[in-house]
Write a protein that holds these residues in place. Structure first.
Motif, PDB file in Angstrom:
ATOM      1  N   LEU A 195       1.016  -1.083   0.178  1.00  0.00           N
ATOM      2  CA  LEU A 195      -0.153  -0.107   0.211  1.00  0.00           C
ATOM      3  C   LEU A 195       0.665   1.434  -0.211  1.00  0.00           C
ATOM      4  O   LEU A 195       0.222   2.222  -0.733  1.00  0.00           O
ATOM      5  N   THR A 196       2.396   0.729   0.332  1.00  0.00           N
ATOM      6  CA  THR A 196       2.986   1.875   0.872  1.00  0.00           C
ATOM      7  C   THR A 196       3.267   2.351  -1.048  1.00  0.00           C
ATOM      8  O   THR A 196       3.022   3.236  -1.273  1.00  0.00           O
ATOM      9  N   ALA A 197       3.452   1.394  -1.677  1.00  0.00           N
ATOM     10  CA  ALA A 197       4.337   1.436  -3.401  1.00  0.00           C
ATOM     11  C   ALA A 197       3.018   2.400  -3.401  1.00  0.00           C
ATOM     12  O   ALA A 197       2.794   2.945  -4.982  1.00  0.00           O
ATOM     13  N   GLU A 440      12.232  -3.145   0.690  1.00  0.00           N
ATOM     14  CA  GLU A 440      11.630  -3.483  -0.920  1.00  0.00           C
ATOM     15  C   GLU A 440      11.344  -2.491  -1.722  1.00  0.00           C
ATOM     16  O   GLU A 440      11.510  -1.140  -2.370  1.00  0.00           O
ATOM     17  N   ALA A 441      11.549  -2.533  -2.951  1.00  0.00           N
ATOM     18  CA  ALA A 441      12.706  -1.822  -4.328  1.00  0.00           C
ATOM     19  C   ALA A 441      11.209  -0.679  -5.185  1.00  0.00           C
ATOM     20  O   ALA A 441      11.508   0.155  -4.823  1.00  0.00           O
ATOM     21  N   PRO A 442      10.233  -1.288  -4.577  1.00  0.00           N
ATOM     22  CA  PRO A 442       8.934  -0.594  -4.880  1.00  0.00           C
ATOM     23  C   PRO A 442       8.598   0.651  -3.715  1.00  0.00           C
ATOM     24  O   PRO A 442       8.317   1.914  -4.383  1.00  0.00           O
ATOM     25  N   ARG A 444      10.759   1.731  -2.092  1.00  0.00           N
ATOM     26  CA  ARG A 444      12.706   2.399  -2.127  1.00  0.00           C
ATOM     27  C   ARG A 444      12.237   3.606  -3.625  1.00  0.00           C
ATOM     28  O   ARG A 444      12.508   4.506  -3.088  1.00  0.00           O
ATOM     29  N   ALA A 445      11.808   3.505  -4.503  1.00  0.00           N
ATOM     30  CA  ALA A 445      11.559   3.982  -5.721  1.00  0.00           C
ATOM     31  C   ALA A 445      10.942   5.214  -5.141  1.00  0.00           C
ATOM     32  O   ALA A 445      11.138   6.625  -5.553  1.00  0.00           O
ATOM     33  N   PHE A 446       9.877   4.346  -4.087  1.00  0.00           N
ATOM     34  CA  PHE A 446       8.839   5.942  -4.676  1.00  0.00           C
ATOM     35  C   PHE A 446       9.398   7.169  -3.052  1.00  0.00           C
ATOM     36  O   PHE A 446       9.439   7.805  -3.411  1.00  0.00           O
ATOM     37  N   ALA A 447       9.480   6.192  -2.074  1.00  0.00           N
ATOM     38  CA  ALA A 447      10.291   7.021  -0.763  1.00  0.00           C
ATOM     39  C   ALA A 447      11.754   8.269  -1.347  1.00  0.00           C
ATOM     40  O   ALA A 447      11.630   9.554  -1.534  1.00  0.00           O
TER      41      ALA A 447
END
Length: 550
Positions: A195-197, A440-442, A444-447
């Protein structure tokens, strides 16, 4: 025993009569029942008896001090003595068979009877449940083949096993609740990462679309439903007692006063809501938002139990326990408690459902009317707050839920308050170097994109070990660590403590799909650290980092 003359004082004995035998406790009278006889082998069943019986006399079967039944080989009940009738709840009708009286063997009772008659194995006890009782009664039944007038029949020896089976069921239930709680916590953690991603990348898309864009409404729908999913995950975390609480000192009279208008709207016009407070009510230490959730869930359940309307009473009271209170599967320690009782006049809850009432996804409502998470959420919040919850119910008359919360006795209530972090509506641009550690790659990408949009320089690492290798460069300047808590290899608090030995001035933001307390007191000795629960939005992340730097 190889020789009967070492046991019996007088031979020969006669089946179904009293004789005397030598035991370690002395000579005692027994009733002799012949189980089976074959060439060179004889099996006897000796039943101790009380009262004045002479050698060779036959006691009245009805007065034997053991719960007994005589059965035919097919299972038809021929005779039930007085003690067995007391255990069974009264006389047994003529022509009743054993499978009409008892259930729960797990296989056909006639098969069990045939095995006992054939005497292929030693007599073995089975635990059965009585039919047509207002409460669950379990009996331990041992079948023994006997010779009756030249024909083989059965004697059933009964023992009350209700307490034993109740304790066993309570243990199994507690193990199940613990296992389901662990599963719910793990599932919630994984969903929070997803859900964060989802919500995070949705935030990034919303930044590039204005309200006149055709896709804007679709993005808003995605964002709103991601928030709804996050609320459900929060309920799972509440049940597993792994959510983040923000406790403060509360007077339940004030809490209910603030909530009463909302509760009145929830119950509708057909239901009357009545409050009754203890005039000397003590304060409690709890998360106000979560405690309001407990009260709303209990009131909504009470409302749903009264489709034709009625009264819901909410009562508060101070209870002082001078000795531990044992109830159901819990023991409440000695101390002072504030109790909240929510009582309705509804349909009530069947006894066999009471044990499952706090299980997640268990519901008595029709499909689509509930998630089955309401009472499990209540259970988790109350337990995580340090309290207890019990339910009493009479079908057709109503139910009463009682919550015990420890009374707060601190000198300065204000000093113990931990208010929730203030929400800042708009995010400011910042500057500084952020080391982002997230497996978690997704996520990390968003953050990383969110922080770069706000002007921060972001260094990324997918593990604690990679982060420590980056920090080996003495020329590298880092202002804030943003790190996941639970990762393969070193966890967040462990690698941060190692890094802070050489860089004590760096600020820390811990993020996790679990609660702030999921890693115990591991972060208690880490200075300048804060916790941000997942799922978080773009603004929540960037504002948390901004506050750490300023």
């Amino acid at each position: 025993m190889k020789s009967l003359d070492r046991l019996f004082l007088q031979l020969p004995f006669r089946p179904n009569e009293i004789t005397h035998v030598s035991t370690a406790a002395g000579v005692v009278p027994v009733l002799v029942v012949e189980l089976s006889a074959s060439p060179g082998r004889q099996e006897l069943f000796l039943i101790p008896v009380s009262g004045e019986f002479g050698q060779g006399q036959s006691p009245d079967f009805a007065t034997l001090p053991v719960a007994l039944m005589r059965l035919s080989a097919s299972g038809q009940i021929q005779e039930v003595n007085r003690m067995a009738q007391e255990l069974l709840g009264g006389p047994v009708a003529a022509d009743t068979t054993l499978d009409q009286l008892m259930l729960g063997l797990g296989r056909p009772i006639p098969d069990w009877l045939k095995e006992a008659v054939d005497a292929k194995t030693a007599p073995r006890s089975e635990f059965l449940r009585l039919v047509s009782r207002d409460r669950e009664v379990f009996v331990q039944v041992t079948l023994c083949p006997v010779l009756q007038g030249g024909q083989i029949g059965l004697v059933a020896v009964l023992n009350d096993a209700t307490e034993l089976k109740t304790l066993e069921a309570q243990f199994v239930q507690s193990q199940k609740m613990q296992a389901v709680g662990q599963l719910a916590g793990g599932v919630a953690h994984d969903f929070n990462n997803l859900l964060t991603a989802i919500s995070g990348h949705c935030d990034l898309l919303l930044l590039r679309h204005d309200q006149g864009d055709p896709e804007y409404g679709d993005l808003v729908q995605i964002h709103q439903n991601a928030n709804r999913a996050a609320a459900l995950v929060g309920q799972l975390l509440a049940f597993s007692r792994k959510q983040t609480l923000r406790p403060e000192i509360l007077d339940l009279r004030d809490t209910l006063s603030d909530l009463i208008h909302l509760l009145n709207r929830l119950v509708g016009e057909k239901v009357t809501l009545t409050l009754s407070h203890d005039p000397v009510l003590k304060a409690v230490r709890a998360d106000k938002r979560q405690l309001e959730q407990v009260l709303m869930n209990l009131v909504v359940n009470a409302r749903d139990a009264m489709p034709k309307g009625g009264e819901i009473r909410i009562e508060t009271e101070v209870v002082s326990l001078q000795e531990p209170l044992e109830r159901d599967r819990a023991t409440i320690p000695v101390g002072e408690y504030v109790t909240v009782r929510v009582r309705d006049e509804g349909v009530g809850i069947e006894p066999d459902r009471l044990q499952k009432i706090f299980e997640p996804f268990y519901t008595t409502k029709r499909t689509g009317e509930g998630t089955g998470l309401g009472l499990s959420t209540v259970y988790g919040i109350v337990k995580q707050t340090g309290g207890f919850i019990f339910v009493d119910s009479v079908p057709g008359k109503g139910s009463e839920f009682t919550v015990y919360l420890p009374a707060f006795h601190g000198r300065d209530a204000e000093s113990a308050q931990m208010p929730a972090a203030e929400e800042v509506p708009t995010s400011k641009h910042g500057e500084g170097v952020v080391l982002l550690v997230e497996d978690e790659a997704p996520v990390r990408a968003f953050a990383s994109r969110a922080l770069r949009l706000r002007g921060y320089t972001v260094l990324e690492a997918d593990s604690a070990e990679d982060a420590l290798r980056l920090l080996e460069d003495p020329d590298l300047t880092v202002d804030v660590f943003v790190t996941d808590v639970v990762m393969p290899g070193l966890d967040g608090p462990t690698w941060v403590r190692q890094a802070l030995t050489a860089r004590p001035q760096v600020r820390v933001v811990f993020v996790s799909g679990y609660s702030e307390g999921a890693f115990g007191e591991a972060d208690a000795d880490i200075p300048n650290s804060v916790f941000l629960p997942k799922p978080f939005s773009l603004n929540q992340l960037t504002e948390t980092v901004h506050r750490q730097l300023h």
